[in-house]
Design an enzyme around this catalytic site. Structure first.
Site, mmCIF file in Angstrom:
data_model
loop_
_atom_site.group_PDB
_atom_site.id
_atom_site.type_symbol
_atom_site.label_atom_id
_atom_site.label_comp_id
_atom_site.label_asym_id
_atom_site.label_seq_id
_atom_site.Cartn_x
_atom_site.Cartn_y
_atom_site.Cartn_z
ATOM 1 N N GLY A 156 -4.458 -13.579 -20.464
ATOM 2 C CA GLY A 156 -5.544 -14.488 -20.072
ATOM 3 C C GLY A 156 -5.113 -15.913 -20.358
ATOM 4 O O GLY A 156 -3.915 -16.214 -20.410
ATOM 5 N N ARG A 157 -6.084 -16.769 -20.563
ATOM 6 C CA ARG A 157 -5.773 -18.185 -20.822
ATOM 7 C C ARG A 157 -4.948 -18.310 -22.103
ATOM 8 O O ARG A 157 -3.939 -19.006 -22.140
ATOM 9 C CB ARG A 157 -7.061 -18.985 -21.000
ATOM 10 C CG ARG A 157 -7.992 -18.932 -19.821
ATOM 11 C CD ARG A 157 -9.311 -19.623 -20.215
ATOM 12 N NE ARG A 157 -10.348 -19.345 -19.260
ATOM 13 C CZ ARG A 157 -11.149 -18.287 -19.335
ATOM 14 N NH1 ARG A 157 -11.032 -17.408 -20.310
ATOM 15 N NH2 ARG A 157 -12.072 -18.106 -18.419
ATOM 16 N N ILE A 158 -5.420 -17.662 -23.164
ATOM 17 C CA ILE A 158 -4.761 -17.821 -24.465
ATOM 18 C C ILE A 158 -3.410 -17.113 -24.469
ATOM 19 O O ILE A 158 -2.398 -17.685 -24.870
ATOM 20 C CB ILE A 158 -5.670 -17.323 -25.610
ATOM 21 C CG1 ILE A 158 -6.956 -18.159 -25.658
ATOM 22 C CG2 ILE A 158 -4.938 -17.410 -26.949
ATOM 23 C CD1 ILE A 158 -8.062 -17.587 -26.543
ATOM 24 N N THR B 83 -5.141 -12.535 -32.898
ATOM 25 C CA THR B 83 -6.146 -13.610 -32.945
ATOM 26 C C THR B 83 -7.261 -13.336 -31.929
ATOM 27 O O THR B 83 -7.952 -14.248 -31.505
ATOM 28 C CB THR B 83 -5.515 -14.994 -32.632
ATOM 29 O OG1 THR B 83 -4.782 -14.891 -31.404
ATOM 30 C CG2 THR B 83 -4.594 -15.463 -33.738
ATOM 31 N N SER B 84 -7.416 -12.054 -31.516
ATOM 32 C CA SER B 84 -8.413 -11.765 -30.473
ATOM 33 C C SER B 84 -9.708 -11.231 -31.076
ATOM 34 O O SER B 84 -10.588 -12.010 -31.448
ATOM 35 C CB SER B 84 -7.830 -10.816 -29.422
ATOM 36 O OG SER B 84 -7.517 -9.552 -29.974
ATOM 37 N N ARG B 85 -9.814 -9.922 -31.199
ATOM 38 C CA ARG B 85 -10.965 -9.316 -31.876
ATOM 39 C C ARG B 85 -10.453 -8.185 -32.766
ATOM 40 O O ARG B 85 -9.569 -7.414 -32.366
ATOM 41 C CB ARG B 85 -11.968 -8.745 -30.854
ATOM 42 C CG ARG B 85 -12.863 -9.787 -30.185
ATOM 43 C CD ARG B 85 -13.841 -10.443 -31.161
ATOM 44 N NE ARG B 85 -14.682 -11.465 -30.532
ATOM 45 C CZ ARG B 85 -14.403 -12.767 -30.480
ATOM 46 N NH1 ARG B 85 -13.283 -13.235 -30.996
ATOM 47 N NH2 ARG B 85 -15.241 -13.610 -29.905
ATOM 48 N N GLU C 279 -15.935 -7.437 -39.690
ATOM 49 C CA GLU C 279 -16.100 -8.750 -40.333
ATOM 50 C C GLU C 279 -17.498 -8.915 -40.902
ATOM 51 O O GLU C 279 -18.449 -8.476 -40.265
ATOM 52 C CB GLU C 279 -15.829 -9.852 -39.300
ATOM 53 C CG GLU C 279 -14.368 -9.914 -38.929
ATOM 54 C CD GLU C 279 -14.052 -11.007 -37.904
ATOM 55 O OE1 GLU C 279 -14.818 -11.979 -37.787
ATOM 56 O OE2 GLU C 279 -13.046 -10.868 -37.219
ATOM 57 N N HIS D 3 -10.928 -15.556 -39.459
ATOM 58 C CA HIS D 3 -11.426 -15.843 -38.098
ATOM 59 C C HIS D 3 -11.582 -17.354 -37.877
ATOM 60 O O HIS D 3 -12.671 -17.844 -37.563
ATOM 61 C CB HIS D 3 -12.754 -15.094 -37.837
ATOM 62 C CG HIS D 3 -13.003 -14.854 -36.373
ATOM 63 N ND1 HIS D 3 -13.714 -13.776 -35.901
ATOM 64 C CD2 HIS D 3 -12.626 -15.552 -35.278
ATOM 65 C CE1 HIS D 3 -13.775 -13.830 -34.575
ATOM 66 N NE2 HIS D 3 -13.114 -14.899 -34.174
ATOM 67 N N ILE D 4 -10.450 -18.060 -38.029
ATOM 68 C CA ILE D 4 -10.463 -19.524 -37.905
ATOM 69 C C ILE D 4 -9.525 -20.028 -36.811
ATOM 70 O O ILE D 4 -9.189 -21.211 -36.782
ATOM 71 C CB ILE D 4 -10.073 -20.211 -39.247
ATOM 72 C CG1 ILE D 4 -8.718 -19.690 -39.755
ATOM 73 C CG2 ILE D 4 -11.150 -20.007 -40.302
ATOM 74 C CD1 ILE D 4 -8.104 -20.521 -40.875
HETATM 75 C C1 GLV Z 1 -13.797 -16.830 -31.321
HETATM 76 O O1 GLV Z 1 -13.414 -15.777 -31.771
HETATM 77 C C2 GLV Z 1 -14.166 -17.008 -29.955
HETATM 78 O O2 GLV Z 1 -14.324 -16.023 -29.228
HETATM 79 O O3 GLV Z 1 -14.331 -18.168 -29.541
HETATM 80 C C1 GLV Z 2 -9.624 -16.599 -23.311
HETATM 81 O O1 GLV Z 2 -9.708 -17.816 -23.217
HETATM 82 C C2 GLV Z 2 -8.555 -15.878 -22.680
HETATM 83 O O2 GLV Z 2 -8.672 -15.656 -21.471
HETATM 84 O O3 GLV Z 2 -7.559 -15.559 -23.355
#
Ligand code: GLV
Ligand code: GLV
Length: 322
Positions: A157-159, A239-241, A270, A288-289
């Site tokens: 995705g974007r990230i 860093t997702s869920r 969490e 979760h920062i």
């Molecule tokens: C943080 O975990 C978000 O989804 O923005």
């Molecule tokens: C969220 O922004 C993603 O698409 O990874």
């Protein structure tokens, strides 16, 4: 117009709403903790918009309590697994998130974790504070380079694509990725290689970074079986869920050295953390920062406010979640 905000968020977003003349109610009690459901039920009555954060489950009961005035739920997060989307759809409620503004920041945090675990930053910091640094040593805290290594990106995705871009362009890493769809433009841009089957990616990667949303299909995507397919020298970054990784299986994998290390910002339950993880040196934990920079949290607050303003003025909000 009346807006209820479940937790205090940066002032820049609140200002946009107040400048419109809206009445903004903030659940100040939930400054350093999650809002409890009673607070949300009490706060949402008679409001036009709910601005929620990811520590709250927004379910049908909350939505019904906000009806008939409630029109939009604006989540202060890119993820929206905390919101019951089907319930929102049935009630014709708009749901929005805050994508794009946090992409660079989360990608940077992903690299902070990747560098910290491979260069053993947290362990070394503890060592020096404990007064154990007695002499420079040729073998002291040997880690691993990123340069020349293979990064497996799970979820482009974007990230995920930003992480892949930094890896290829900044660190000279070879990039593999898996996603529900192949992106040939992207592949050419960073020289990435697509794998339809995650197993093929896991067994070839030196670093594996998770960037999928939490869905039924991604819950425990990384389980004992998947951890066993990784190289014993591999590092896993998330860093997702949290629930995308089976946390108990991860603890076992790190303890029994199936993989070399992990660095994670998100947890299965969490704010609870699998206690076994605290006993291990080959993992780095952050609470979760990954999007928590001043710039980005301000931008998220402003974007959530803009989504509300657009919706309440009768236009389509920019970040409508389908
Ligand atoms: C943080 O975990 C978000 O989804 O923005
Ligand atoms: C969220 O922004 C993603 O698409 O990874």
């Amino acid at each position: 117009m009346k807006i209820f905000i479940t937790r205090p968020i940066p002032e820049s977003g609140i200002k946009l709403l107040r400048d419109k003349g809206y009445e903004v109610l903030i659940n100040e009690a939930a400054k350093d903790r999650a809002a409890d459901k009673q607070e949300i039920l009490a706060g949402i009555k008679g409001t036009d918009a709910l601005l929620s954060v990811l520590t709250e489950k927004i379910d049908a009961e909350i939505m019904d309590t906000g009806l008939p005035t409630l029109k939009i739920i604006a989540n202060y997060a890119v993820g929206f697994d905390n919101i019951d989307l089907d319930a929102a759809k049935q009630r014709n409620l708009m749901v929005t998130n805050t994508p794009d503004v946090l992409t660079n920041t989360v990608a940077e945090h992903t690299f902070a974790l990747m560098l910290a675990i491979s260069h053993r930053i947290a362990e070394a910091d503890k060592f020096i504070r404990a007064g154990m640094y007695s002499a420079w040593g040729p073998m002291l805290f040997l880690g691993t380079d990123l340069s020349g290594k293979t990064l497996g990106v799970v979820g482009l995705g974007r990230i995920g694509s930003r992480v892949a871009y930094y890896a290829a362009k900044g660190f000279g890493m070879k990039v593999l990725y898996t996603d529900v769809k192949k992106d040939e433009n992207f592949e050419r841009g960073v020289g990435a290689q697509f794998f339809e089957n995650i197993d093929d990616l896991l067994s070839r990667s030196d670093f594996i970074s998770i960037h999928v949303p939490l869905l039924e299909s991604t819950r425990h995507l990384i389980n004992e079986n998947k951890l066993k397919q990784m190289k014993t020298s591999a590092y896993l970054i998330n860093t997702s869920r949290g629930p995308v990784i089976d946390e108990k299986a991860l603890a076992k994998a790190l303890k029994e050295k199936w993989i070399r290390g992990a660095a994670i910002d998100v947890f299965e339950n969490e704010p609870k953390v699998e206690p076994e993880l605290f006993r291990l040196n080959n993992i780095i934990l952050t609470p979760h920062i990954a999007s928590a920079t001043e710039e980005t949290r301000n931008a998220m607050a402003e974007l959530a406010a803009k989504n509300i303003i657009e919706a309440l003025e009768g236009r389509t909000p920019p970040n409508l979640v389908k």
